[in-house]
Design a protein around this motif. Structure first.
Motif, PDB file in Angstrom:
ATOM      1  N   TRP A  32      16.635 -20.045  32.746  1.00  0.00           N
ATOM      2  CA  TRP A  32      16.691 -20.739  31.470  1.00  0.00           C
ATOM      3  C   TRP A  32      15.489 -21.637  31.303  1.00  0.00           C
ATOM      4  O   TRP A  32      14.879 -22.068  32.281  1.00  0.00           O
ATOM      5  N   GLY A  33      15.178 -21.948  30.060  1.00  0.00           N
ATOM      6  CA  GLY A  33      14.102 -22.874  29.743  1.00  0.00           C
ATOM      7  C   GLY A  33      14.443 -23.622  28.482  1.00  0.00           C
ATOM      8  O   GLY A  33      15.441 -23.343  27.830  1.00  0.00           O
ATOM      9  N   GLY A  34      13.618 -24.538  28.144  1.00  0.00           N
ATOM     10  CA  GLY A  34      13.807 -25.291  26.910  1.00  0.00           C
ATOM     11  C   GLY A  34      12.479 -25.476  26.218  1.00  0.00           C
ATOM     12  O   GLY A  34      11.445 -25.614  26.860  1.00  0.00           O
ATOM     13  N   VAL A  35      12.523 -25.442  24.903  1.00  0.00           N
ATOM     14  CA  VAL A  35      11.338 -25.689  24.093  1.00  0.00           C
ATOM     15  C   VAL A  35      11.656 -26.902  23.215  1.00  0.00           C
ATOM     16  O   VAL A  35      12.653 -26.918  22.506  1.00  0.00           O
ATOM     17  N   PHE A  36      10.819 -27.920  23.315  1.00  0.00           N
ATOM     18  CA  PHE A  36      10.995 -29.140  22.550  1.00  0.00           C
ATOM     19  C   PHE A  36       9.802 -29.303  21.637  1.00  0.00           C
ATOM     20  O   PHE A  36       8.664 -29.288  22.096  1.00  0.00           O
TER      21      PHE A  36
END
Length: 105
Positions: A32-36
């Motif tokens: 998983w990853g996150g983009v902010f």
């Protein structure tokens, strides 16, 4: 892919809010990853120093097996140094957090 609701850059409480998206890393090195998407460095500082972020760091970092972070911009060649300075200030003000970050793989 999960998309969290967009919000205005500054909400009614005066906090800078950006867009957040959780992404699945199919075929990559991560699950998983996150983009902010954060409007400016003031908003990034608010994100870094927000109590919810500090709480997530303290419970999440000890569980991390692999970590990678990157910052992307299209308009400021000095952004890397500015972001590094924000992190330096944050770690200087929170030795417990600095120790956790120092233990990341």
């Amino acid at each position: 892919m999960q998309h969290l609701p967009d919000s205005d850059p500054v909400d009614e409480d005066g906090f800078h809010r950006g867009r957040v998206q959780a992404v699945r890393d199919y075929g990559g090195d991560f699950d998983w990853g996150g983009v902010f998407v954060i409007e400016d460095l003031d908003g990034y500082w608010e994100y870094l120093t927000h109590p919810a972020h500090a709480h997530t760091d303290r419970i999440g970092m000890p569980l991390v097996e692999k970590y990678d972070s990157s910052d992307i911009t299209d308009d400021d060649p000095q952004l890397g140094a500015k972001i590094a300075d924000l992190h330096r200030r944050r770690y200087e003000s929170d030795p417990e957090l600095a120790a956790l970050v120092g233990m990341l793989p």
